[in-house]
Write an enzyme that holds these catalytic residues in place. Structure first.
Site, PDB file in Angstrom:
ATOM      1  N   ASN B  60      26.890  40.596  15.526  1.00 33.52           N
ATOM      2  CA  ASN B  60      25.623  41.101  16.165  1.00 33.52           C
ATOM      3  C   ASN B  60      25.156  42.268  15.476  1.00 33.52           C
ATOM      4  O   ASN B  60      24.120  42.816  15.804  1.00 33.52           O
ATOM      5  CB  ASN B  60      25.965  41.157  17.547  1.00 33.52           C
ATOM      6  CG  ASN B  60      26.595  42.383  17.909  1.00 33.52           C
ATOM      7  OD1 ASN B  60      27.606  42.834  17.072  1.00 33.52           O
ATOM      8  ND2 ASN B  60      26.375  43.231  18.843  1.00 33.52           N
ATOM      9  N   CYS B 175      56.106  57.525  35.789  1.00 36.70           N
ATOM     10  CA  CYS B 175      56.046  57.213  37.106  1.00 36.70           C
ATOM     11  C   CYS B 175      55.095  56.781  37.768  1.00 36.70           C
ATOM     12  O   CYS B 175      55.257  55.666  38.496  1.00 36.70           O
ATOM     13  CB  CYS B 175      56.366  58.550  37.980  1.00 36.70           C
ATOM     14  SG  CYS B 175      57.858  59.419  37.369  1.00 36.70           S
TER      15      CYS B 175
END
Lengths: 342, 688
Positions: B60, B175
């Site tokens: 493109n 975590c």
């Protein structure tokens, strides 16, 4: 004018194919699926397949519009090889639009591309009315005025653009244009005693803006007292545009590298007639010396800018610049003058 | 061509164009455009280098390539296409990496100017160093969406590419990924980790199972007991063969090192795997009750509870813009599990799959798993299209911005060849106009080189804050010298003793690699001499030991001593209004309108997971960008907050960089009032 937004208003009810989604992936991620669908149905006329025309054509075809008509009645000259990459060397002296067809089609087989070689002055309002956007390169003011007027009647968006050497411009004649723009705001999200924390909020807002006719530029007085400060700040680009358009009117052609020295003198004569302000000294020989043929990088810049504007117009996303763009090759600044708007 | 026709260019420029030798680095979005501009302008002697091959999603904008070229070398095809525009040019194409030892300082010295059109910061840094060394002017360019930028780098005259700190990536604590996700990106990162745990290169810190050592999960009084109980329970659960890992750093933490083996033993039964990842593990998390005191607790899902889905996976799986239902996600999970496991089992030896956003099952798998996890944690789900952007670091790219940027690049090359250095300031392309109505915006002044730059200063040095008890010599080389400081093949000696820690000679220092810095007596205060022979780059590293906390990065590079300040002063959210002020200021001096910086609106620009921000890389080619113009050198009034110069990085951590837009008028009263708006460089506050 600001109003309620319906982002899907008038979005063509088509689905992109898998191949299209994949090909246009990187741009859909920028302007969204609705914009790509709008592009998918757009019909564009590009008249004047000089180097600038070729650049605009390339960018528009790559974006994935429906149809591009390449129009030119001129023949390929040696000069074209300094920026017109769609015409092969062996096409010298053949029609420029015809000669550009094959390479234009190679850029994107999904776009319908054809050539038209009839003189522009023979083209009537029915012709221009077929398109969503008309881009005209390298024409006289007289012809630009005529086409702008037709486009205004037909509700077709109009762009005039040119590059001389490394200097370039466009004029946008969009009549009344509606578009959506994201407004981004900060929102304080922390509690009063905490350290300030912000969150950005963006909201699409619709605008409706008037774009004056090409005549507003022709009637614009660059010597007006009130304009001189702005002229000083932005540089002499707009004056240079006047000089070059005047040259085209007087000599029925653009400055030519074949008669470089004589044409430099002619440009200086027109310059001195048109302006008396100190700006004249800014338009010295060094500046005038870079106005011959079309130089590839400058054409790429102006062609990129014009194509981006056309895409904004088709997708109705973001504000098209209003309304006169100048590329100053000395500084590489590209700026916008608003002409004919009170 | 232009230069070969007399009269088109002024004589002096014409001669320079005809006689100059030019190197183009990168044949992507900008590179294709640059190459076209060069041949049409009449340059006759060009070399182009790119290691990449052509992909469908390039077409493109990379207009020298067509459908039939997909899979071929970018450099070679670009050469052929460009030659058709001007058969008189001579172009040498290198299908190769610019960092390869083949392209040393002598190679760079051949050229009058180098135009770089790269897509990643590592290669940019390298080319920067090579050009500084060879003393060849470098024109550096990048784009992202509507934004583009071109800057000139010339030894001794301008800033080099590494003079200004590039913004940092946002990284997520383990975590958050493993226990308490709160944003879609957390679940996407987790899903990519899951892919790697099952089929890819399995990294220890990419664990996907609950992290019982999460400090937040520990109750001060009963934490040990709870944890013990939980661990025991976990350990007795037969299906997943958990193993306690003997790791002195991770006391008490269960690490499921055998997820891959377990999944294989289950023959990738989708029901078993689904129930483990989305039910049992979530139930385990729920038992860490402290986590859910101030958070919404997750809701586990069982395979048997899923509603049957209408339609074929092959149909709804293709709907990339629609958000899949949980039932659909589960079917896609099951389907891709089948595809991926059979691909994985067909590999030879220890080979693993490599996650690729363009590999359909791999991308489908991550989309489905990310959304299932999002659903469990009540986080907004995303379409596959959106997840692909975030997981694959995709930078949007369009033809027009590349054309404009490449045009600016070659316009600047004309000035460079004519030694018009005063007309070589940086230029930025923007979507919207600034306060002076410009949207192609040249800088109004030249920022001087940073005297403390760790690349172009005369005797460059950095401070390395590092946990010498946890970083090995191998980490020093791979994570710090190569990944963070962008060396190619460094030698390292200890300054005082002269002993060799790392040698670029193969095998010479292999026995050192596994040792910790502290074991090699590289402790606080030690100075290391690093020398990259290929880049001809020497750097002194001053070791500054610190004991890293569990979630700390194990090292941090501080490029400038004056930057050694408490990190608390630099809080990301707070910086926004500061940035804003600066942007406004720039508007006034003609530089930028803030809201269309590279960080544009969330709607139009996906958050890239990335590795840095000034340059956002992508496996595409155009690339990259920049913070708004002259972030660090703009003539703004002194700010109490200095930008960080250090680059922080945690060894092989997943990182995501979220750029925020900065458009707002919020008052920040910590900022001094602006008293002067001026274009003159005399205002420059050098932030060093």
């Amino acid at each position: 004018m600001v109003m309620e937004v319906d982002l899907t208003e008038n979005v063509p009810s088509i689905e992109l194919t898998e191949a299209e989604s994949e090909l246009y992936d990187r741009q859909i991620r920028l302007w969204g699926l609705e914009s790509q669908k709008r592009l998918r149905t757009a019909k564009i006329l590009i008249s004047g397949l000089n180097g600038l025309g070729a650049e605009i054509t390339k960018n528009i075809i790559l974006s994935g519009v429906s149809l591009v008509k390449l129009h030119d009645d001129k023949l390929v000259t040696e000069e074209d090889f300094s920026s017109q990459f769609l015409v092969p060397r062996e096409s010298l002296t053949t029609n420029r639009a015809q000669a550009s067809l094959e390479r234009a089609r190679d850029l994107n087989p999904m776009v319908d591309i054809s050539a038209d070689t009839e003189p522009l002055k023979n083209k009537t309002s029915e012709f221009f009315g077929q398109f969503d956007v008309v881009v005209v390169n390298g024409q006289s003011n007289e012809e630009l005025l005529r086409i702008d007027t037709i486009c205004r009647e037909k509700g077709v968006k109009f762009y005039a653009s040119d590059v001389w050497g490394t200097f370039g411009f466009f004029f946008a004649g969009l009549q009344t244009h509606r578009y959506v723009e994201d407004e981004i705001k900060y929102k304080l999200i922390s509690k009063p005693k905490e350290k300030p924390k912000y969150e950005t909020v963006s909201k699409p807002v619709q605008h409706e803006v008037e774009y004056p006719a090409y005549s507003s530029w022709l009637n614009f007085n660059i010597n007006a007292a009130g304009y001189q400060r702005k002229l000083k700040r932005n540089g002499p680009g707009i004056v240079l545009l006047r000089i070059l358009q005047k040259f085209r009117i007087i000599h029925k052609r653009d400055p030519s590298y074949k008669t470089r020295e004589q044409d430099l003198t002619k440009l200086q004569v027109i310059r001195d007639e048109l302006i008396s302000s100190p700006t004249a000294t800014d338009l010295n020989e060094q500046v005038l010396g870079m106005l011959f043929a079309q130089i590839s990088p400058a054409v790429a810049i102006v062609g990129g800018v014009v194509a981006q504007e056309v895409i904004k117009v088709i997708t109705k996303v973001e504000a098209p610049h209003r309304n006169l763009f100048i590329f100053d090759p000395n500084t590489c600044a590209g700026y916008v003058e608003t002409i004919g708007v009170n | 061509m232009a230069a070969s026709i007399d009269g088109i260019l002024p004589k002096t420029l014409q001669e320079l164009v005809k006689s100059s030798k030019v190197l183009v680095v990168g044949a992507g979005g900008i590179g294709c455009e640059v190459l076209k501009n060069l041949v049409l302008s009449g340059f006759l002697d060009i070399e182009i280098i790119d290691l990449d091959t052509i992909d469908l999603s390039n077409l493109n904008r990379q207009f020298l390539f067509h459908r039939e070229h997909v899979g071929k070398s970018k450099a070679n095809v670009a050469r052929e296409s460009a030659l058709s525009f001007n058969p008189d040019s001579k172009i040498i194409a290198h299908h190769d990496s610019v960092t390869s030892a083949k392209y040393g300082v002598n190679f760079f010295k051949k050229f009058n100017v180098v135009l770089s059109a790269l897509d990643n910061r590592a290669a940019r840094n390298h080319v920067n160093r090579m050009c500084l060394n060879a003393d060849v002017p470098l024109i550096e360019s990048g784009t992202s969406g509507y934004n583009g930028q071109v800057e000139i780098i010339k030894r001794g005259l301008t800033q080099c590419y590494e003079c200004t700190p590039k913004e940092k990536q946002r990284s997520f604590p383990g975590c958050t990924i493993r226990n308490t996700p709160s944003e879609p990106i957390h679940c996407i990162v987790w899903a990519k980790h899951l892919f790697n745990q099952l089929f890819g290169e399995s990294l220890e810190d990419e664990d996907i199972s609950p992290d019982s050592a999460d400090p937040e999960a520990q109750d001060k009084n009963e934490g040990d007991a709870n944890e013990k109980e939980a661990n025991e329970k976990e350990a007795t659960e037969g299906e997943a063969k958990e193993q306690k890992k003997e790791d002195k750093q991770d006391d008490g933490n269960i690490v499921r090192i055998n997820t891959r083996q377990w999944a294989k033993d289950c023959e990738y039964d989708p029901t078993k795997l689904f129930n483990k990842f989305f039910n049992e593990d979530i139930n385990y998390l729920l038992r860490m009750s402290n986590l859910w005191e101030s958070r919404k607790a997750p809701t586990p899902i069982e395979w048997s509870s899923l509603q049957p889905v209408e339609g074929e996976v092959s149909e709804y799986g293709k709907q990339h813009h629609r958000i899949w239902s949980i039932g659909e996600c589960s079917q896609i999970f099951a389907n891709t599990l089948k595809d991926l496991s059979s691909a994985f089992l067909n590999l030879e030896g220890d080979d693993t799959l490599v996650w690729d956003k363009d590999d359909q099952p791999a991308m489908d798998f991550v989309s489905a798993c990310a959304n299932i996890r999002s659903h469990i944690f009540d986080i907004e789900k995303k379409s596959r299209f959106e997840i692909k952007s975030m997981a694959g670091n995709i930078i949007p790219a369009i033809a027009t911005t590349n054309a404009i940027t490449a045009g600016l690049s070659v316009m600047r090359a004309f000035n460079v060849l004519q030694s018009k250095w005063k007309q070589c300031n940086s230029v930025y392309a923007r979507l919207r106009t600034n306060g002076r109505n410009q949207f192609l915006v040249p800088d109004t002044f030249f920022p001087p080189p940073n005297p403390n730059c760790y690349v172009c200063a005369s005797d460059p040095a950095i401070i390395l804050k590092v946990d010498t008890k946890r970083i090995t010599i191998k980490d020093l080389r791979d994570e710090i010298l190569i990944k963070t400081l962008n060396m190619v093949d460094p030698d390292v000696t200890v300054d005082r003793t002269g002993s060799i820690l790392l040698s670029s000679e193969e095998g010479e220092t292999t026995e050192n690699e596994g040792k910790l810095l502290s074991e090699m007596n590289v402790v606080d205060g030690v100075i290391l001499e690093c020398d990259d022979f290929h880049q001809n780059y020497k750097l002194r590293i001053i070791i500054n030991h610190f004991d890293a906390d569990r979630e700390d990065n194990l090292f941090e590079v501080v490029a400038d001593k004056s930057q050694l300040q408490p990190k608390d002063e630099i809080k990301e959210a707070e910086d926004k209004p500061v940035e804003e002020k600066r942007s406004r200021k720039r508007s006034a001096n003609g530089n930028d309108s803030p809201d269309d910086g590279p960080s544009t609106s969330k709607r139009s620009r996906p958050d890239p997971e990335e590795d840095d921000c000034m340059v956002i890389e992508d496996d595409d080619d155009d690339v990259v960008i920049t913070s708004p113009p002259d972030n660090d050198s703009d003539p703004s009034p002194p700010s109490p907050k200095k930008p960080e110069t250090g680059c922080k990085r945690k060894a092989s951590t997943d990182i995501t960089e979220i750029l925020d837009s900065s458009d707002e008028d919020d008052d920040d009263n910590t900022q001094p009032k602006k008293t002067k708006l001026d274009d003159t460089p005399s205002d420059v506050i050098n932030i060093d």
